[in-house]
Motif scaffolding. Structure first.
Motif, PDB file in Angstrom:
ATOM      1  N   ILE A 186      -8.157  -5.893  -7.769  1.00 28.61           N
ATOM      2  CA  ILE A 186      -8.787  -4.560  -7.707  1.00 28.61           C
ATOM      3  C   ILE A 186      -9.826  -4.424  -8.823  1.00 28.61           C
ATOM      4  O   ILE A 186     -10.924  -3.897  -8.611  1.00 28.61           O
ATOM      5  N   GLU A 192      -2.521  -8.306  -7.549  1.00 26.52           N
ATOM      6  CA  GLU A 192      -3.195  -7.222  -6.842  1.00 26.52           C
ATOM      7  C   GLU A 192      -4.078  -6.424  -7.813  1.00 26.52           C
ATOM      8  O   GLU A 192      -5.231  -6.099  -7.490  1.00 26.52           O
ATOM      9  N   GLU A 193      -3.531  -6.139  -9.003  1.00 29.42           N
ATOM     10  CA  GLU A 193      -4.277  -5.350  -9.993  1.00 29.42           C
ATOM     11  C   GLU A 193      -5.527  -6.108 -10.465  1.00 29.42           C
ATOM     12  O   GLU A 193      -6.602  -5.516 -10.616  1.00 29.42           O
ATOM     13  N   ILE A 232       0.845  -1.195   0.000  1.00 30.40           N
ATOM     14  CA  ILE A 232       0.000   0.000   0.000  1.00 30.40           C
ATOM     15  C   ILE A 232       0.885   1.251   0.000  1.00 30.40           C
ATOM     16  O   ILE A 232       1.813   1.359   0.817  1.00 30.40           O
ATOM     17  N   GLY A 274     -12.989  -5.878  -8.015  1.00 31.13           N
ATOM     18  CA  GLY A 274     -13.756  -5.179  -6.976  1.00 31.13           C
ATOM     19  C   GLY A 274     -13.320  -5.450  -5.553  1.00 31.13           C
ATOM     20  O   GLY A 274     -14.051  -5.118  -4.608  1.00 31.13           O
ATOM     21  N   CYS A 275     -12.155  -6.077  -5.359  1.00 36.73           N
ATOM     22  CA  CYS A 275     -11.680  -6.364  -3.998  1.00 36.73           C
ATOM     23  C   CYS A 275     -11.076  -5.099  -3.377  1.00 36.73           C
ATOM     24  O   CYS A 275     -10.415  -4.318  -4.062  1.00 36.73           O
ATOM     25  N   ASN A 276     -11.287  -4.941  -2.075  1.00 32.41           N
ATOM     26  CA  ASN A 276     -10.575  -3.872  -1.358  1.00 32.41           C
ATOM     27  C   ASN A 276      -9.272  -4.446  -0.801  1.00 32.41           C
ATOM     28  O   ASN A 276      -8.987  -5.641  -0.948  1.00 32.41           O
ATOM     29  N   HIS A 277      -8.478  -3.604  -0.114  1.00 34.38           N
ATOM     30  CA  HIS A 277      -7.160  -4.055   0.347  1.00 34.38           C
ATOM     31  C   HIS A 277      -7.256  -5.191   1.369  1.00 34.38           C
ATOM     32  O   HIS A 277      -6.415  -6.105   1.367  1.00 34.38           O
ATOM     33  N   PHE A 278      -8.267  -5.148   2.247  1.00 36.65           N
ATOM     34  CA  PHE A 278      -8.366  -6.221   3.237  1.00 36.65           C
ATOM     35  C   PHE A 278      -8.678  -7.555   2.552  1.00 36.65           C
ATOM     36  O   PHE A 278      -8.124  -8.597   2.921  1.00 36.65           O
ATOM     37  N   GLN A 279      -9.552  -7.508   1.556  1.00 40.80           N
ATOM     38  CA  GLN A 279      -9.884  -8.746   0.828  1.00 40.80           C
ATOM     39  C   GLN A 279      -8.669  -9.273   0.059  1.00 40.80           C
ATOM     40  O   GLN A 279      -8.449 -10.483   0.001  1.00 40.80           O
ATOM     41  N   ILE A 280      -7.896  -8.353  -0.524  1.00 43.49           N
ATOM     42  CA  ILE A 280      -6.681  -8.790  -1.244  1.00 43.49           C
ATOM     43  C   ILE A 280      -5.700  -9.433  -0.276  1.00 43.49           C
ATOM     44  O   ILE A 280      -5.107 -10.486  -0.548  1.00 43.49           O
ATOM     45  N   TYR A 281      -5.550  -8.785   0.897  1.00 41.63           N
ATOM     46  CA  TYR A 281      -4.620  -9.309   1.921  1.00 41.63           C
ATOM     47  C   TYR A 281      -5.063 -10.690   2.412  1.00 41.63           C
ATOM     48  O   TYR A 281      -4.274 -11.637   2.434  1.00 41.63           O
TER      49      TYR A 281
END
Length: 272
Positions: free
Chosen positions: A170, A166-167, A97, A173-180
């Motif tokens: 995104i 990550e791209e 991030i 439609g995932c946010n950072h917590f969902q990606i993590y």
């Protein structure tokens, strides 16, 4: 030196290393089954005249060993889970991030690793005292729920993952917590295993903090309880060594069961 001679030399070096590693454990075991007189005899006696197995029964009768086991297991498990959660979340933020002063803050975090841990004991003790958590398991556990080393270790694993993952997340439609949580965390399992091993071993063997924050026998860990066996006017070495064997035994069994995972985890740490 041909290939065969190299292998023979390597085996000799490894066997020598194993012997020197095992000698302290063998000596600890032999002392645990000696009489007090044999343990302090000069010149030293290697093998006891008769194996005194009752030392194990005596040390368990001398102190509340089951309570020490419970405290140590709770202390180790909660600290390890805490480090996996908090260190991995912080590591993800530092690795993936973009935010103002990210690198400066991370360098300051790394600078903490250069400071000897003993310097933090007094401020940590004062905070725990102000919170009224002395002589409690919470007071033992809370300061170890996060570490700079754990964050650094996990960040190195997150940094190796491709940005395309990550791209793509995104775009979906995932946010950072969902990606993590859903994408990145399952891909850094070797790092999590390494952090579990390092944190669990350090927590199980830690002596200084449990000794400082607790004076109540009911809240002592194994390491702190075993330290109490060293008396002011003398130490009963057979009982102390029997206690040490009982203290090491759970970690030894864990290592034997999860040996392959341990080696893979530590090896992947070296690669990073």
């Amino acid at each position: 030196m041909d290939n065969k001679k190299e292998k023979v030399f390597l085996h000799i070096v490894l066997i020598t290393g194993v012997i020197f590693t095992l000698i302290p454990f063998i000596w600890m075991f032999l002392t645990s089954v000696k009489t007090l007189g044999e343990s302090i005899q000069v010149p030293p006696v290697i093998f006891p005249s008769e194996f005194k197995w009752s030392n194990y029964k005596d040390v368990m009768a001398t102190m509340p060993f089951m309570k020490f086991y419970y405290n140590t297991i709770a202390y180790t498990v909660v600290r390890t889970i805490g480090q996996i959660i908090f260190c991995s979340m912080a590591a993800y933020a530092f690795a993936r991030i973009e935010f103002p002063f990210r690198n400066t803050i991370f360098l300051l975090l790394l600078a903490v690793l250069m400071v000897p841990g003993q310097i933090f004991l007094l401020p940590q003790y004062m905070i725990i005292q102000k919170l009224g958590l002395l002589n409690t398991l919470s007071g033992l556990i809370i300061p170890g729920l996060f570490s700079s080393f754990g964050t650094f270790l996990m960040r190195q694993f997150f940094m190796t993952l491709p940005k395309e993952l990550e791209e793509a997340a995104i775009i979906d439609g995932c946010n950072h917590f969902q990606i993590y949580y859903k994408i990145m965390l399952p891909l850094v399992k070797p790092g999590i295993v390494a952090l579990i091993i390092i944190t669990a071993l350090a927590s199980w063997n830690q002596l200084m903090w449990p000794l400082i924050v607790n004076t109540s026998t009911d809240k002592m860990t194994l390491s702190a309880g075993l330290a109490a066996l060293s008396g002011q006017h003398g130490t009963d070495y057979p009982l102390a060594m029997a206690g040490a064997i009982l203290g090491v035994l759970p970690m030894l069994i864990m290592f034997i069961i999860f040996q392959k995972k341990f080696i893979e985890g530590m090896a992947s740490t070296g690669i990073k």
